[in-house]
Design an enzyme around this catalytic site. Structure first.
Site, PDB file in Angstrom:
ATOM      1  NE  ARG A   1       8.123   4.259  -7.617  1.00  0.00           N
ATOM      2  CZ  ARG A   1       7.369   3.520  -6.888  1.00  0.00           C
ATOM      3  NH1 ARG A   1       7.748   3.058  -5.600  1.00  0.00           N
ATOM      4  NH2 ARG A   1       6.203   3.123  -7.156  1.00  0.00           N
TER       5      ARG A   1
ATOM      6  CD  GLU B   1       5.168   2.083   1.611  1.00  0.00           C
ATOM      7  OE1 GLU B   1       4.189   2.091   2.161  1.00  0.00           O
ATOM      8  OE2 GLU B   1       5.264   2.242   0.397  1.00  0.00           O
TER       9      GLU B   1
ATOM     10  CG  ASN C   1      -4.632   1.124  -3.300  1.00  0.00           C
ATOM     11  OD1 ASN C   1      -5.227   0.524  -4.025  1.00  0.00           O
ATOM     12  ND2 ASN C   1      -5.054   2.276  -2.453  1.00  0.00           N
TER      13      ASN C   1
ATOM     14  NE  ARG D   1      -1.953   7.346  -4.072  1.00  0.00           N
ATOM     15  CZ  ARG D   1      -2.785   7.547  -3.174  1.00  0.00           C
ATOM     16  NH1 ARG D   1      -3.432   8.865  -3.187  1.00  0.00           N
ATOM     17  NH2 ARG D   1      -3.390   6.925  -2.180  1.00  0.00           N
TER      18      ARG D   1
ATOM     19  CD  GLU E   1       0.961  -2.772  -4.975  1.00  0.00           C
ATOM     20  OE1 GLU E   1       0.992  -3.999  -5.411  1.00  0.00           O
ATOM     21  OE2 GLU E   1       1.245  -2.576  -3.864  1.00  0.00           O
TER      22      GLU E   1
ATOM     23  CE  LYS F   1      -0.228   4.173   1.783  1.00  0.00           C
ATOM     24  NZ  LYS F   1       0.019   2.789   1.148  1.00  0.00           N
TER      25      LYS F   1
ATOM     26  CB  THR G   1       8.655   0.931  -2.799  1.00  0.00           C
ATOM     27  OG1 THR G   1       9.376   1.319  -3.927  1.00  0.00           O
ATOM     28  CG2 THR G   1       7.988   2.286  -1.916  1.00  0.00           C
TER      29      THR G   1
END
Length: 257
Positions: free
Chosen positions: A157, A246, A194, A16, A198, A168, A242
């Site tokens: 990014r 994932e 989450n 983060r 966000e 995770k 993003t």
């Protein structure tokens, strides 16, 4: 974050923190791009106004490809957080190779959304961050140069989602293994999302754009980046892409078990 120390790489707090740093980079690259108009000719494939011998593609593609060829020779794409737009064109580094410990799955380089990132950048983002819609022939080189920096910053990014996904997965292996086995894409999306985090990201971006987007010594100056546009870029484009990275990464994760 130290890629030679795997424990630091999969720490969600470190991830983060790294994403927060990337926000500043992206905002300032967007501000640089805001000095120029959209310059659509830069993005047109095989445009007669910009003939490139022995090359099929746009002026931006040509410039980006050659930039990556040079970058690859100084080890840029050995770093696990870099994803090339032209992976078939990268060259062997001149500098000695660095043997980074493996943190991500072996197929990680195949999770490459750069074509989609480039399409979104050209067709949507440039219209939100450029000074106006139009051409500026004398600035085509400058536009392509800053476009490359914007694209590489966005790519880094968005593809950092692979580190988020791996962290995770490691934090709750039974849950993710079950979802992957069942191909429960909706379940994976729910568990990687989450909403509170966000919202914090979007609010932080709005504040940064308010502060960074004007020259504090010249209140009459034009706003170089519009907070609402930056929030929209992240909310509608960066964050969803993003998450696609994932999910794509996680759906193959059991190949390495």
């Amino acid at each position: 974050m130290d890629f030679l120390k795997p424990a630091t790489v999969l720490d969600l707090k470190n991830i983060r923190d790294e994403l927060v740093k990337m926000e500043d980079t992206i905002i300032f690259k967007f501000i640089e791009r805001s000095h120029f108009p959209t310059c659509p000719t830069v993005y047109k494939e095989n445009d007669p106004h910009l003939p490139i011998p022995d090359f099929e593609g746009s002026f931006l593609d040509w410039a980006l490809m050659h930039s990556e060829m040079t970058d690859s020779q100084i080890r840029r794409f050995e770093s696990p957080d870099e994803t090339p737009f032209f992976p078939d064109k990268i060259l062997k580094p001149i500098l000695p190779s660095i043997q980074y410990p493996r943190v991500l799955a072996s197929y990680s380089p195949e999770v490459n959304f750069n074509n989609e990132i480039k399409e979104v950048y050209i067709n949507q983002i440039t219209h939100l961050i450029s000074r106006y819609d139009g051409e500026s022939w004398e600035n085509f080189g400058s536009v392509a140069t800053i476009d490359i920096q914007c694209l590489q910053s966005l790519s880094r990014r968005i593809h950092f989602g692979k580190f988020v996904a791996e962290a995770k997965f490691q934090a709750d292996r039974p849950l993710y293994i079950k979802m992957i086995q069942e191909k429960d894409i909706d379940g994976i999306y729910r568990n990687i999302t989450n909403s509170a985090v966000e919202e914090k990201i979007l609010e932080r971006l709005r504040v940064k754009a308010e502060v960074y987007g004007v020259d504090p010594t010249n209140k009459a100056g034009y706003r170089k980046i519009t907070p609402a546009y930056l929030v929209d870029i992240y909310k509608k484009l960066v964050i969803p892409l993003t998450k696609k990275v994932e999910v794509d990464y996680l759906l193959r994760r059991l190949e390495c078990e």
